[in-house]
Design an enzyme around this catalytic site. Structure first.
Site, PDB file in Angstrom:
ATOM      1  N   PHE A  11       0.812  -1.223   0.000  1.00  0.00           N
ATOM      2  CA  PHE A  11       0.000   0.000   0.000  1.00  0.00           C
ATOM      3  C   PHE A  11       0.852   1.283   0.000  1.00  0.00           C
ATOM      4  O   PHE A  11       0.833   2.072  -0.958  1.00  0.00           O
ATOM      5  CB  PHE A  11      -0.946  -0.052   1.211  1.00  0.00           C
ATOM      6  CG  PHE A  11      -1.555   1.242   1.647  1.00  0.00           C
ATOM      7  CD1 PHE A  11      -2.132   2.121   0.731  1.00  0.00           C
ATOM      8  CD2 PHE A  11      -1.578   1.586   3.002  1.00  0.00           C
ATOM      9  CE1 PHE A  11      -2.712   3.308   1.151  1.00  0.00           C
ATOM     10  CE2 PHE A  11      -2.160   2.761   3.430  1.00  0.00           C
ATOM     11  CZ  PHE A  11      -2.717   3.631   2.508  1.00  0.00           C
ATOM     12  N   SER A  80       2.261  -6.392   7.966  1.00  0.00           N
ATOM     13  CA  SER A  80       1.744  -5.126   8.504  1.00  0.00           C
ATOM     14  C   SER A  80       0.403  -5.217   9.232  1.00  0.00           C
ATOM     15  O   SER A  80      -0.067  -4.202   9.743  1.00  0.00           O
ATOM     16  CB  SER A  80       1.597  -4.118   7.356  1.00  0.00           C
ATOM     17  OG  SER A  80       0.537  -4.506   6.500  1.00  0.00           O
ATOM     18  N   THR A  95      10.047 -11.431   8.541  1.00  0.00           N
ATOM     19  CA  THR A  95      10.202 -10.258   7.663  1.00  0.00           C
ATOM     20  C   THR A  95      10.623  -9.019   8.453  1.00  0.00           C
ATOM     21  O   THR A  95      11.569  -8.325   8.070  1.00  0.00           O
ATOM     22  CB  THR A  95       8.891  -9.996   6.901  1.00  0.00           C
ATOM     23  OG1 THR A  95       8.692 -11.077   5.985  1.00  0.00           O
ATOM     24  CG2 THR A  95       8.945  -8.687   6.128  1.00  0.00           C
ATOM     25  N   THR A 119       6.250   2.635  12.591  1.00  0.00           N
ATOM     26  CA  THR A 119       4.869   2.934  12.965  1.00  0.00           C
ATOM     27  C   THR A 119       4.800   3.537  14.364  1.00  0.00           C
ATOM     28  O   THR A 119       5.677   3.271  15.209  1.00  0.00           O
ATOM     29  CB  THR A 119       4.042   1.628  12.922  1.00  0.00           C
ATOM     30  OG1 THR A 119       2.768   1.864  13.509  1.00  0.00           O
ATOM     31  CG2 THR A 119       4.710   0.496  13.699  1.00  0.00           C
ATOM     32  N   ASP A 120       3.733   4.275  14.626  1.00  0.00           N
ATOM     33  CA  ASP A 120       3.509   4.805  15.980  1.00  0.00           C
ATOM     34  C   ASP A 120       3.159   3.696  16.974  1.00  0.00           C
ATOM     35  O   ASP A 120       3.218   3.903  18.186  1.00  0.00           O
ATOM     36  CB  ASP A 120       2.413   5.884  15.971  1.00  0.00           C
ATOM     37  CG  ASP A 120       1.065   5.411  15.443  1.00  0.00           C
ATOM     38  OD1 ASP A 120       0.939   4.229  15.051  1.00  0.00           O
ATOM     39  OD2 ASP A 120       0.126   6.240  15.421  1.00  0.00           O
ATOM     40  N   GLU A 121       2.823   2.506  16.470  1.00  0.00           N
ATOM     41  CA  GLU A 121       2.396   1.429  17.377  1.00  0.00           C
ATOM     42  C   GLU A 121       3.527   0.930  18.269  1.00  0.00           C
ATOM     43  O   GLU A 121       3.280   0.243  19.261  1.00  0.00           O
ATOM     44  CB  GLU A 121       1.806   0.261  16.581  1.00  0.00           C
ATOM     45  CG  GLU A 121       0.581   0.672  15.811  1.00  0.00           C
ATOM     46  CD  GLU A 121      -0.214  -0.511  15.296  1.00  0.00           C
ATOM     47  OE1 GLU A 121      -0.028  -1.638  15.796  1.00  0.00           O
ATOM     48  OE2 GLU A 121      -1.021  -0.302  14.378  1.00  0.00           O
ATOM     49  N   TYR A 146       2.833  -7.834  15.832  1.00  0.00           N
ATOM     50  CA  TYR A 146       3.173  -6.863  14.783  1.00  0.00           C
ATOM     51  C   TYR A 146       3.998  -5.721  15.356  1.00  0.00           C
ATOM     52  O   TYR A 146       5.126  -5.446  14.914  1.00  0.00           O
ATOM     53  CB  TYR A 146       1.910  -6.317  14.094  1.00  0.00           C
ATOM     54  CG  TYR A 146       2.202  -5.056  13.296  1.00  0.00           C
ATOM     55  CD1 TYR A 146       3.011  -5.102  12.169  1.00  0.00           C
ATOM     56  CD2 TYR A 146       1.702  -3.812  13.697  1.00  0.00           C
ATOM     57  CE1 TYR A 146       3.317  -3.937  11.447  1.00  0.00           C
ATOM     58  CE2 TYR A 146       2.008  -2.655  12.990  1.00  0.00           C
ATOM     59  CZ  TYR A 146       2.811  -2.723  11.873  1.00  0.00           C
ATOM     60  OH  TYR A 146       3.120  -1.585  11.168  1.00  0.00           O
ATOM     61  N   LYS A 150       8.007  -4.645  14.824  1.00  0.00           N
ATOM     62  CA  LYS A 150       8.399  -3.345  14.261  1.00  0.00           C
ATOM     63  C   LYS A 150       9.320  -2.623  15.261  1.00  0.00           C
ATOM     64  O   LYS A 150      10.309  -2.008  14.864  1.00  0.00           O
ATOM     65  CB  LYS A 150       7.165  -2.480  13.963  1.00  0.00           C
ATOM     66  CG  LYS A 150       6.344  -2.945  12.776  1.00  0.00           C
ATOM     67  CD  LYS A 150       7.091  -2.933  11.462  1.00  0.00           C
ATOM     68  CE  LYS A 150       7.447  -1.538  10.980  1.00  0.00           C
ATOM     69  NZ  LYS A 150       8.062  -1.565   9.616  1.00  0.00           N
ATOM     70  N   LYS A 185      -7.639  -4.059   5.712  1.00  0.00           N
ATOM     71  CA  LYS A 185      -7.500  -2.947   6.648  1.00  0.00           C
ATOM     72  C   LYS A 185      -8.852  -2.257   6.852  1.00  0.00           C
ATOM     73  O   LYS A 185      -9.763  -2.348   6.025  1.00  0.00           O
ATOM     74  CB  LYS A 185      -6.443  -1.956   6.146  1.00  0.00           C
ATOM     75  CG  LYS A 185      -5.043  -2.563   5.977  1.00  0.00           C
ATOM     76  CD  LYS A 185      -4.456  -3.021   7.283  1.00  0.00           C
ATOM     77  CE  LYS A 185      -2.980  -3.389   7.297  1.00  0.00           C
ATOM     78  NZ  LYS A 185      -2.373  -4.000   6.151  1.00  0.00           N
ATOM     79  N   ARG A 269     -10.698  -7.066  19.056  1.00  0.00           N
ATOM     80  CA  ARG A 269      -9.342  -7.602  18.815  1.00  0.00           C
ATOM     81  C   ARG A 269      -8.686  -7.835  20.179  1.00  0.00           C
ATOM     82  O   ARG A 269      -8.677  -6.905  21.004  1.00  0.00           O
ATOM     83  CB  ARG A 269      -8.561  -6.568  18.000  1.00  0.00           C
ATOM     84  CG  ARG A 269      -7.099  -6.855  17.810  1.00  0.00           C
ATOM     85  CD  ARG A 269      -6.404  -5.705  17.078  1.00  0.00           C
ATOM     86  NE  ARG A 269      -6.701  -5.682  15.666  1.00  0.00           N
ATOM     87  CZ  ARG A 269      -6.359  -4.682  14.833  1.00  0.00           C
ATOM     88  NH1 ARG A 269      -5.698  -3.637  15.301  1.00  0.00           N
ATOM     89  NH2 ARG A 269      -6.655  -4.731  13.562  1.00  0.00           N
TER      90      ARG A 269
END
Ligand code: NAD
Ligand code: TDX
Length: 330
Positions: A11, A80, A95, A119-121, A146, A150, A185, A269
């Protein structure tokens, strides 16, 4: 300038490639992408300045020569999707951690400049009423396989920059929306469900807040960092776009001419992060970057129009994606 874009068929990477070819006449782009379920060669334009190489970023034989031929590596490739990471974490370790390690070692070997996309995560989540936002100094506190992989990749980049003098920068961006986003998503899933006459699915109560940014704004900030960022620095990218999920679904329904309440609540989730919020002031002040899409509703309208106009692009992924969600009860 030779630009190697890992994950360029995904994306954000594909939007980055399109924007780079359209705005930078001096750029030649090589995309290295494994074309996993999330990668799609059809997201890339036909262009004589673009080469697509199918390969795994964790495979040094593939990576080394490509990195050696590049002036800069822009590293988007990742697993992602949080929901997938809760179901099967291994591809995320492979990955995001081993793949990033391989990219770093190749950049070290060839002395190649790296920009790492994150990412902000990695910062975990905030309470709804917390006045704080994430800054580059916020301690890492990731929640999911995830975000923890990251975070691991970011820490590897920081260590390679400090210990080996690797010329690297990192950016941590908030939730992106726009064209070519996979239908797994949140936003594309709801738009394409509505096109199919299926009610949108909101996890839990839908009070979780995401800080939305248009993908072109993210990618313009990435170029600002490559052009003018301090080596070794971390930049946060966000557009002050905090909206709760319930409001996003209601806005999509309204924009698509339906009753704002025509959605279903589904199982939440596990470990669901409550809120992300970015303080991008350092990125504004140091690099002069500002987002162009300041009105989320109009950006969303354009995105809805894109999915209506590009059914041939997303249709092949839709059924398989919804089957996966059915198995997860969501
Ligand atoms: P995506 O899932 O759409 O695309 C990922 C791409 O990486 C795919 O083309 C896939 O084929 C490729 N890929 C996966 N494993 C690979 C491997 N081993 N070797 C080579 N290629 C591989 O993801 P996206 O949403 O475009 O995200 C891109 C990057 O931006 C990721 O690093 C992600 O963590 C980060 N990010 C995403 C968001 C967001 O909102 N989507 C926000 C902030 C940061
Ligand atoms: O059907 C859904 N219903 C729903 O309520 C889906 C798919 C999601 N949600 C919720 C979960 C999240 O609170 O919407 C929010 C956004 O979900 P995702 O699109 O899965 O994004 P998120 O988990 O926030 O992570 C995204 O932004 C940060 C990207 O997938 C990551 O790659 C990026 O790092």
């Amino acid at each position: 300038m030779n630009v190697l874009v890992t994950g360029g068929a995904g994306f954000i990477g594909a939007n980055f490639v399109r924007r780079t070819l359209a705005t930078r006449a001096d750029a030649r782009v090589t995309v290295l992408d494994a074309l996993t379920y999330a990668g799609n060669a059809a997201s890339l334009p036909e262009d004589e300045r673009l080469t697509l190489v199918k390969g795994d970023i964790a495979d040094m034989d593939t990576v080394s020569d490509l990195v050696g031929a590049a002036d800069v590596v822009v590293h988007f490739a990742a697993e992602s999707h949080n929901d997938n990471s809760l179901h099967d974490p291994w591809p995320f370790v492979h990955t995001n951690v081993i793949g990033t390690y391989t990219i770093l070692e190749a950049c070290r070997r060839h002395g190649t400049r790296l920009h790492h996309i994150s990412t902000d995560e990695v910062y975990g989540d905030l309470e709804l009423d917390d006045p704080a936002k994430f800054t580059p100094d916020t301690p890492y506190n990731p929640s999911s396989p995830y975000s923890s992989t990251k975070a691991s990749s970011d820490l590897l980049v920081r260590a390679w920059a400090r210990s080996f003098g690797l010329e690297a920068t990192i950016s941590n961006c908030s939730n992106n929306y726009g064209p070519y986003q996979h239908v797994e998503k949140f936003i594309p899933r709801q738009i394409t469900n509505i096109i199919d006459g299926v009610r949108p699915k909101l996890y839990g109560a839908g009070l979780n807040v995401r800080d939305w940014i248009h993908v072109d704004d993210h990618n313009d900030a990435v170029w600002a960092i490559i052009d003018g960022g301090r080596i070794g620095a971390t930049y946060l990218i966000g557009a002050d776009g905090e909206v709760d999920n319930k409001t996003v679904v209601e806005t999509i329904l309204t924009e698509m001419g339906l009753d704002a309440n025509a959605y279903d609540h589904v199982a939440d989730r596990p470990g669901h992060d409550m809120r992300y919020a970015i303080d991008a002031s350092l990125t504004h002040d140091e690099l002069g970057w500002q987002p162009a899409y300041t009105d989320f509703a109009s950006g969303l309208r354009a995105t809805i129009a894109w999915y209506r106009d590009n059914e041939a692009w997303w249709r092949p992924q839709k059924q398989e994606t919804e089957l996966k969600y059915e198995q997860l009860g969501r």
